[in-house]
Design a protein around this motif. Structure first.
Motif, PDB file in Angstrom:
ATOM      1  N   PRO A 159     -13.590  11.545 -22.164  1.00  0.00           N
ATOM      2  CA  PRO A 159     -14.254  10.245 -22.119  1.00  0.00           C
ATOM      3  C   PRO A 159     -13.901   9.442 -20.878  1.00  0.00           C
ATOM      4  O   PRO A 159     -12.963   9.772 -20.155  1.00  0.00           O
ATOM      5  CB  PRO A 159     -13.730   9.565 -23.388  1.00  0.00           C
ATOM      6  CG  PRO A 159     -12.388  10.186 -23.619  1.00  0.00           C
ATOM      7  CD  PRO A 159     -12.539  11.614 -23.201  1.00  0.00           C
ATOM      8  N   ASP A 160     -14.663   8.391 -20.668  1.00  0.00           N
ATOM      9  CA  ASP A 160     -14.387   7.438 -19.608  1.00  0.00           C
ATOM     10  C   ASP A 160     -12.955   6.933 -19.780  1.00  0.00           C
ATOM     11  O   ASP A 160     -12.564   6.526 -20.879  1.00  0.00           O
ATOM     12  CB  ASP A 160     -15.383   6.282 -19.745  1.00  0.00           C
ATOM     13  CG  ASP A 160     -15.279   5.254 -18.634  1.00  0.00           C
ATOM     14  OD1 ASP A 160     -14.184   5.072 -18.080  1.00  0.00           O
ATOM     15  OD2 ASP A 160     -16.295   4.600 -18.354  1.00  0.00           O
ATOM     16  N   PRO A 161     -12.124   6.975 -18.723  1.00  0.00           N
ATOM     17  CA  PRO A 161     -10.743   6.487 -18.859  1.00  0.00           C
ATOM     18  C   PRO A 161     -10.647   5.060 -19.382  1.00  0.00           C
ATOM     19  O   PRO A 161      -9.688   4.718 -20.083  1.00  0.00           O
ATOM     20  CB  PRO A 161     -10.204   6.602 -17.435  1.00  0.00           C
ATOM     21  CG  PRO A 161     -10.992   7.719 -16.827  1.00  0.00           C
ATOM     22  CD  PRO A 161     -12.366   7.579 -17.398  1.00  0.00           C
TER      23      PRO A 161
ATOM     24  N   ALA B 113     -12.606   3.752 -21.616  1.00  0.00           N
ATOM     25  CA  ALA B 113     -12.770   3.880 -23.065  1.00  0.00           C
ATOM     26  C   ALA B 113     -11.511   4.442 -23.708  1.00  0.00           C
ATOM     27  O   ALA B 113     -11.170   4.090 -24.839  1.00  0.00           O
ATOM     28  CB  ALA B 113     -13.965   4.762 -23.385  1.00  0.00           C
ATOM     29  N   THR B 114     -10.804   5.310 -23.000  1.00  0.00           N
ATOM     30  CA  THR B 114      -9.554   5.853 -23.526  1.00  0.00           C
ATOM     31  C   THR B 114      -8.526   4.745 -23.716  1.00  0.00           C
ATOM     32  O   THR B 114      -7.771   4.736 -24.694  1.00  0.00           O
ATOM     33  CB  THR B 114      -9.001   6.935 -22.576  1.00  0.00           C
ATOM     34  OG1 THR B 114      -9.949   8.005 -22.485  1.00  0.00           O
ATOM     35  CG2 THR B 114      -7.668   7.485 -23.073  1.00  0.00           C
ATOM     36  N   LEU B 115      -8.510   3.791 -22.794  1.00  0.00           N
ATOM     37  CA  LEU B 115      -7.554   2.693 -22.881  1.00  0.00           C
ATOM     38  C   LEU B 115      -7.980   1.625 -23.880  1.00  0.00           C
ATOM     39  O   LEU B 115      -7.162   1.109 -24.636  1.00  0.00           O
ATOM     40  CB  LEU B 115      -7.369   2.057 -21.503  1.00  0.00           C
ATOM     41  CG  LEU B 115      -6.678   2.909 -20.431  1.00  0.00           C
ATOM     42  CD1 LEU B 115      -6.665   2.169 -19.104  1.00  0.00           C
ATOM     43  CD2 LEU B 115      -5.262   3.272 -20.850  1.00  0.00           C
TER      44      LEU B 115
ATOM     45  N   PRO C  50     -13.377   3.661 -27.703  1.00  0.00           N
ATOM     46  CA  PRO C  50     -14.731   4.107 -27.361  1.00  0.00           C
ATOM     47  C   PRO C  50     -15.806   3.069 -27.613  1.00  0.00           C
ATOM     48  O   PRO C  50     -16.806   3.004 -26.888  1.00  0.00           O
ATOM     49  CB  PRO C  50     -14.936   5.346 -28.243  1.00  0.00           C
ATOM     50  CG  PRO C  50     -13.930   5.203 -29.346  1.00  0.00           C
ATOM     51  CD  PRO C  50     -12.766   4.494 -28.747  1.00  0.00           C
TER      52      PRO C  50
ATOM     53  N   HIS D  63     -10.528  15.868 -19.611  1.00  0.00           N
ATOM     54  CA  HIS D  63     -10.140  14.951 -20.681  1.00  0.00           C
ATOM     55  C   HIS D  63      -8.696  14.527 -20.442  1.00  0.00           C
ATOM     56  O   HIS D  63      -7.789  15.362 -20.368  1.00  0.00           O
ATOM     57  CB  HIS D  63     -10.272  15.628 -22.045  1.00  0.00           C
ATOM     58  CG  HIS D  63      -9.865  14.745 -23.198  1.00  0.00           C
ATOM     59  ND1 HIS D  63      -8.554  14.543 -23.553  1.00  0.00           N
ATOM     60  CD2 HIS D  63     -10.617  14.013 -24.058  1.00  0.00           C
ATOM     61  CE1 HIS D  63      -8.503  13.732 -24.593  1.00  0.00           C
ATOM     62  NE2 HIS D  63      -9.739  13.392 -24.920  1.00  0.00           N
TER      63      HIS D  63
ATOM     64  N   THR E 291      -5.420  12.134 -21.668  1.00  0.00           N
ATOM     65  CA  THR E 291      -4.836  11.370 -22.758  1.00  0.00           C
ATOM     66  C   THR E 291      -4.589   9.935 -22.299  1.00  0.00           C
ATOM     67  O   THR E 291      -4.637   9.623 -21.101  1.00  0.00           O
ATOM     68  CB  THR E 291      -3.512  11.973 -23.210  1.00  0.00           C
ATOM     69  OG1 THR E 291      -2.564  11.854 -22.135  1.00  0.00           O
ATOM     70  CG2 THR E 291      -3.673  13.451 -23.579  1.00  0.00           C
ATOM     71  N   ARG E 292      -4.296   9.071 -23.244  1.00  0.00           N
ATOM     72  CA  ARG E 292      -3.995   7.688 -22.886  1.00  0.00           C
ATOM     73  C   ARG E 292      -2.800   7.616 -21.937  1.00  0.00           C
ATOM     74  O   ARG E 292      -2.830   6.870 -20.945  1.00  0.00           O
ATOM     75  CB  ARG E 292      -3.723   6.872 -24.152  1.00  0.00           C
ATOM     76  CG  ARG E 292      -3.455   5.397 -23.867  1.00  0.00           C
ATOM     77  CD  ARG E 292      -3.121   4.621 -25.123  1.00  0.00           C
ATOM     78  NE  ARG E 292      -2.906   3.214 -24.814  1.00  0.00           N
ATOM     79  CZ  ARG E 292      -3.855   2.299 -24.820  1.00  0.00           C
ATOM     80  NH1 ARG E 292      -5.088   2.632 -25.141  1.00  0.00           N
ATOM     81  NH2 ARG E 292      -3.575   1.045 -24.522  1.00  0.00           N
TER      82      ARG E 292
ATOM     83  N   VAL F  85      -3.869   8.649 -18.490  1.00  0.00           N
ATOM     84  CA  VAL F  85      -4.639   7.596 -17.828  1.00  0.00           C
ATOM     85  C   VAL F  85      -3.712   6.520 -17.296  1.00  0.00           C
ATOM     86  O   VAL F  85      -3.872   6.019 -16.180  1.00  0.00           O
ATOM     87  CB  VAL F  85      -5.675   6.989 -18.800  1.00  0.00           C
ATOM     88  CG1 VAL F  85      -6.325   5.748 -18.187  1.00  0.00           C
ATOM     89  CG2 VAL F  85      -6.741   8.019 -19.161  1.00  0.00           C
ATOM     90  N   GLU F  86      -2.708   6.157 -18.093  1.00  0.00           N
ATOM     91  CA  GLU F  86      -1.800   5.084 -17.710  1.00  0.00           C
ATOM     92  C   GLU F  86      -0.813   5.511 -16.627  1.00  0.00           C
ATOM     93  O   GLU F  86      -0.488   4.714 -15.740  1.00  0.00           O
ATOM     94  CB  GLU F  86      -1.033   4.595 -18.943  1.00  0.00           C
ATOM     95  CG  GLU F  86      -1.900   3.856 -19.952  1.00  0.00           C
ATOM     96  CD  GLU F  86      -1.134   3.456 -21.197  1.00  0.00           C
ATOM     97  OE1 GLU F  86      -0.124   4.135 -21.508  1.00  0.00           O
ATOM     98  OE2 GLU F  86      -1.527   2.474 -21.849  1.00  0.00           O
TER      99      GLU F  86
END
Length: 292
Positions: free
Chosen positions: A52-54, A56-58, A61, A89, A91-92, A95-96
């Motif tokens: 998903p869009d990063p 949206a991950t943070l 969705p 893909h 993970t949170r 992304v962070e």
């Protein structure tokens, strides 16, 4: 980080990284121009789709719902001549805390990356690990040329359309984007969409209209693979959005045209022109290949 590879081609590639949602004729032209420019250098093009869009991950969705199925985005890229495609893909935590090294290490496990084409100001992660200095440092060590697409203006229509989508007003989103919202049938027959629950109207299709056909408003309105009349599809509430159960006997694609937030279930008119077609990643993409 999980990678799903599609159309893995041999040889060096120019890599593009983005969410690519929604697609547009501008985006198709950008892909085609990049493929042509890369070919002149003896290279292919790799498109990396973050799904998903990063964001949206943070944020969740439902806070940033997708317009188009990732399968449709992959199909669209292939129609534009892109040789290799990878879905990533994150993970949170990735992304962070991840950055350019994490992402580029992942895609280079599958495809040889000779060049990286970025839009001005683009990062490959949050903070310093994803910033341009980290990208340049990694690329210098890996022998990857870093180029930049020409600047282009963002459009307010995408965020306005996303607000309508988040509230189930698909007809208005479709009107703003000049495209229906395509989703592919999952192998399980059901899937979770990041949309509000309720009754939606969709056009069953054997195949989506090609990017070239989308530039023709009559064909965009009819579609290349329409099959039968519009159907009503009910999305039931579930964690993370709403669950879609594919209509029995329906073909492989559904092109959504309206939702529970619209006052009318009728399909919107897609014949008003294409001058407002745009994409948040590719505005001005016609000349992006100049800087490969």
């Amino acid at each position: 980080m999980r990678e799903r590879v599609h159309g893995e081609a041999a040889g060096g590639h120019v890599a593009l990284v983005g969410v690519w949602d929604p697609v547009s004729e501008d985006l198709a032209e950008f892909f085609r121009a990049t493929v042509a420019a890369a070919r002149r250098r003896g290279l292919g093009v790799l498109v990396v789709t973050l799904a998903p869009d990063p964001v949206a991950t943070l944020r969740g969705p439902l806070s940033r719902p997708a317009f188009q199925d990732v399968e449709y985005r992959l199909w669209y890229q292939e129609q534009c001549g892109v040789q290799s495609r990878i879905v990533v893909h994150l993970t949170r935590r990735e992304v962070e805390e991840g950055g350019a090294a994490l992402l580029l290490d992942g895609i280079r496990r599958h495809v040889t990356v000779a060049g990286l084409l970025l839009k001005p100001g683009q990062s490959l992660g949050r903070g310093a690990p994803g910033g341009i200095a980290a990208i340049r440092d990694y690329s210098a060590r890996a022998g990857i040329h870093v180029g930049f697409a020409d600047p282009y203006r963002a459009t307010a229509d995408i965020e306005e359309a996303r607000t309508h989508l988040a509230n189930g007003r698909l007809a208005r989103a479709v009107e703003l984007l000049f495209q229906r919202l395509h989703w592919a049938r999952p192998s399980s027959g059901s899937r979770v969409l990041p949309w509000p629950p309720g009754t939606y109207t969709a056009q069953p299709m054997e195949a989506p209209p090609s990017p070239a056909a989308c530039a023709n408003t009559d064909r965009a309105r009819e579609g290349d693979g329409d099959k039968g009349a519009l159907v009503q599809v009910h999305l039931a509430p579930c964690p993370g959005g709403s669950r879609l159960r594919w209509p029995e006997g329906a073909p492989p694609w559904l092109a959504f045209v309206s939702g529970p937030g619209d006052s009318s279930r009728a399909a919107v008119d897609l014949g008003r022109g294409t001058d407002r077609r745009t994409n948040q990643w590719t505005r001005g993409g016609r000349s992006a290949h100049h800087h490969l």
